[in-house]
Design an enzyme around this catalytic site. Structure first.
Site, PDB file in Angstrom:
ATOM      1  N   VAL A 107       1.019  -1.107   0.054  1.00 18.19           N
ATOM      2  CA  VAL A 107       0.011   0.003   0.043  1.00 18.19           C
ATOM      3  C   VAL A 107       0.995   1.106  -0.270  1.00 18.19           C
ATOM      4  O   VAL A 107       0.391   2.257   0.036  1.00 18.19           O
ATOM      5  CB  VAL A 107      -0.873  -0.047   1.280  1.00 18.19           C
ATOM      6  CG1 VAL A 107      -1.919  -1.275   1.128  1.00 18.19           C
ATOM      7  CG2 VAL A 107      -0.135   0.088   2.475  1.00 18.19           C
ATOM      8  N   ASP A 108       2.342   0.902  -0.192  1.00 13.12           N
ATOM      9  CA  ASP A 108       3.321   2.078  -0.028  1.00 13.12           C
ATOM     10  C   ASP A 108       3.282   3.007  -1.148  1.00 13.12           C
ATOM     11  O   ASP A 108       3.904   4.061  -0.945  1.00 13.12           O
ATOM     12  CB  ASP A 108       4.444   1.550   0.585  1.00 13.12           C
ATOM     13  CG  ASP A 108       5.194   0.668  -0.515  1.00 13.12           C
ATOM     14  OD1 ASP A 108       5.766  -0.151  -0.221  1.00 13.12           O
ATOM     15  OD2 ASP A 108       4.950   0.713  -1.686  1.00 13.12           O
ATOM     16  N   HIS A 123      -4.509  -4.477  -2.569  1.00 13.54           N
ATOM     17  CA  HIS A 123      -5.047  -4.055  -0.875  1.00 13.54           C
ATOM     18  C   HIS A 123      -4.931  -2.968  -0.700  1.00 13.54           C
ATOM     19  O   HIS A 123      -4.920  -2.250   0.571  1.00 13.54           O
ATOM     20  CB  HIS A 123      -3.755  -4.904   0.125  1.00 13.54           C
ATOM     21  CG  HIS A 123      -3.902  -6.173  -0.045  1.00 13.54           C
ATOM     22  ND1 HIS A 123      -2.871  -7.154   0.532  1.00 13.54           N
ATOM     23  CD2 HIS A 123      -4.934  -7.217  -0.266  1.00 13.54           C
ATOM     24  CE1 HIS A 123      -3.146  -8.296   0.395  1.00 13.54           C
ATOM     25  NE2 HIS A 123      -4.340  -8.452  -0.096  1.00 13.54           N
ATOM     26  N   CYS A 134     -19.810   9.207   3.440  1.00 13.97           N
ATOM     27  CA  CYS A 134     -20.414   9.460   2.202  1.00 13.97           C
ATOM     28  C   CYS A 134     -19.407   8.625   1.023  1.00 13.97           C
ATOM     29  O   CYS A 134     -19.763   8.753  -0.099  1.00 13.97           O
ATOM     30  CB  CYS A 134     -20.409  10.828   1.832  1.00 13.97           C
ATOM     31  SG  CYS A 134     -18.560  11.510   1.498  1.00 13.97           S
ATOM     32  N   CYS A 152     -14.133  13.810   6.868  1.00 11.30           N
ATOM     33  CA  CYS A 152     -14.393  14.228   5.346  1.00 11.30           C
ATOM     34  C   CYS A 152     -15.277  15.763   5.411  1.00 11.30           C
ATOM     35  O   CYS A 152     -15.630  16.108   6.679  1.00 11.30           O
ATOM     36  CB  CYS A 152     -15.338  13.116   5.038  1.00 11.30           C
ATOM     37  SG  CYS A 152     -16.294  13.478   3.518  1.00 11.30           S
ATOM     38  N   GLY A 191       8.772 -11.131  -2.879  1.00 11.43           N
ATOM     39  CA  GLY A 191       8.800 -10.569  -1.411  1.00 11.43           C
ATOM     40  C   GLY A 191       7.517 -10.653  -0.845  1.00 11.43           C
ATOM     41  O   GLY A 191       7.049  -9.842  -0.107  1.00 11.43           O
ATOM     42  N   THR A 192       6.878 -11.787  -1.014  1.00 12.16           N
ATOM     43  CA  THR A 192       5.734 -12.041  -0.206  1.00 12.16           C
ATOM     44  C   THR A 192       5.847 -13.361   0.560  1.00 12.16           C
ATOM     45  O   THR A 192       6.349 -14.453   0.032  1.00 12.16           O
ATOM     46  CB  THR A 192       4.619 -12.103  -1.362  1.00 12.16           C
ATOM     47  OG1 THR A 192       3.339 -12.195  -0.287  1.00 12.16           O
ATOM     48  CG2 THR A 192       4.340 -13.103  -2.212  1.00 12.16           C
ATOM     49  N   SER A 193       5.018 -13.473   1.443  1.00 13.27           N
ATOM     50  CA  SER A 193       5.131 -14.618   2.411  1.00 13.27           C
ATOM     51  C   SER A 193       4.133 -15.625   1.964  1.00 13.27           C
ATOM     52  O   SER A 193       4.003 -16.716   2.520  1.00 13.27           O
ATOM     53  CB  SER A 193       4.743 -14.142   4.059  1.00 13.27           C
ATOM     54  OG  SER A 193       3.674 -13.479   4.072  1.00 13.27           O
TER      55      SER A 193
END
Ligand code: BV8
Ligand code: ZN
Length: 246
Positions: A107-108, A123, A134, A152, A191-193
């Site tokens: 998400v970076d 993600h 809203c 918001c 780079g993912t578990s």
């Protein structure tokens, strides 16, 4: 000198040279060398909290301020991070391959900053805020938000634009990722578990549709035994070798 073990870089370069469509799945490991701690590694991002506890709608409902303190802390870390040569190599690979799709669990936003174009953020995105009243969405890239929890314009409580545990992935993004995995001649898993579903399921989807799958990871994962080539290397060691001329 005759190499007794075929060189993984050479093998994957050959696969890529023959591929018309390539898909990539990345996780926190590709951003580790940019200084962003991974989720489940040593000194993980989750501090004292279990991932499944904090990144959930329940945790946010229970204590939006605590949830936002955690996300603000992460935004601060990410804001000082730079894309690394692994991110850059994937952006270069995209320019060389006829059809290329990058599905990221991160998400970076580092893939965007490295120049990748076709990115599926399965993600979500930590820089996006969404109103819980809203449902308006907006981007706010300030490393640290002045008021927590943010509001918001309609007065509603804003949440991070990420997918929490127990939440469905954005439909259009997820179906595009599934299509890309199914159409891929080559899938790179970097780079993912490979613990979080349905994202990790892209590996099986690609492989059963006939893709050659290479995993790049410093450690073994639940898919290491399943993939065609499990390359025990860091993202910044392996990925640049895929774009150097052989
Ligand atoms: C869903 C975004 C259904 C937010 C994240 C029980 C209860 C509740 C749910 C479940 C359950 N059992 C199963 C589930 C489903 C759950 C799940 O899979 N849980 C797992 C933990 C068992 N999944 C979900 O809930 C998903 N939604 O199923 O919804 C549904 C369907 C329809 C309608 C309604 C509902 C949603 C999952 C998304 C959760 N959100 N994050 C935020 O960031 O705050 S998860 C989080 O984990 C991040 O997104 C992260 O990307 C993701 C995966 O982690 P990784 O990226 O792989 O990072 P990790 O630290 O784990 O690993 C790093 C790897 O890198 C390691 O392998 C390491 O060796 C390697 N590495 C380190 N350095 C390097 C390196 N590799 C290369 N180079 C290096 N230098
Ligand atoms: Zn609103």
């Amino acid at each position: 000198m005759h190499a007794f073990q075929s060189d993984p870089a050479e093998t994957v370069r050959e696969w890529l040279a023959a591929a018309s469509s390539v898909a990539v799945l990345t996780g926190a490991g590709i951003s580790a060398e940019s200084g962003i701690p991974t989720f489940r590694g040593p000194g993980g991002l989750w501090r004292t909290y279990r991932a499944e506890y904090l990144a959930t709608p329940q945790a946010f409902a229970r204590d939006p301020h605590l949830s936002w303190e955690w996300y603000n802390w992460r935004r601060g870390i990410i804001a000082t991070a730079e894309p690394n040569t692994g991110h850059a190599a994937l952006a270069e690979l995209e320019r060389r391959v006829p059809s290329f799709t990058l599905a990221t669990q991160n998400v970076d936003g580092l893939h965007d900053r490295a120049g990748s174009r076709r990115i599926l953020k399965v993600h979500g995105d930590i820089w996006t805020l969404r109103c819980t009243a809203c449902t308006r969405e907006w981007s706010d890239r300030r490393p640290s938000l002045p008021e927590l929890p943010p509001k918001c314009e309609c007065g509603g409580l804003a949440r991070p634009g990420v997918v929490w545990f127990g939440e469905g992935l954005p439909e259009d993004v997820w179906s595009a990722a599934v299509d890309a995995a199914r159409a891929a001649d080559v899938l790179l898993v970097v780079g993912t578990s490979a613990l979080v579903y349905p994202a990790a399921g892209l590996v099986q989807l690609a492989q059963s549709a006939g893709a050659k799958v290479a995993e790049i990871n410093v450690a073994e994962t639940p898919v290491s035994a399943m993939v065609d080539l499990s390359w025990r290397a860091s993202a910044t060691t392996a990925l640049p070798q895929l774009i150097q001329s052989a």
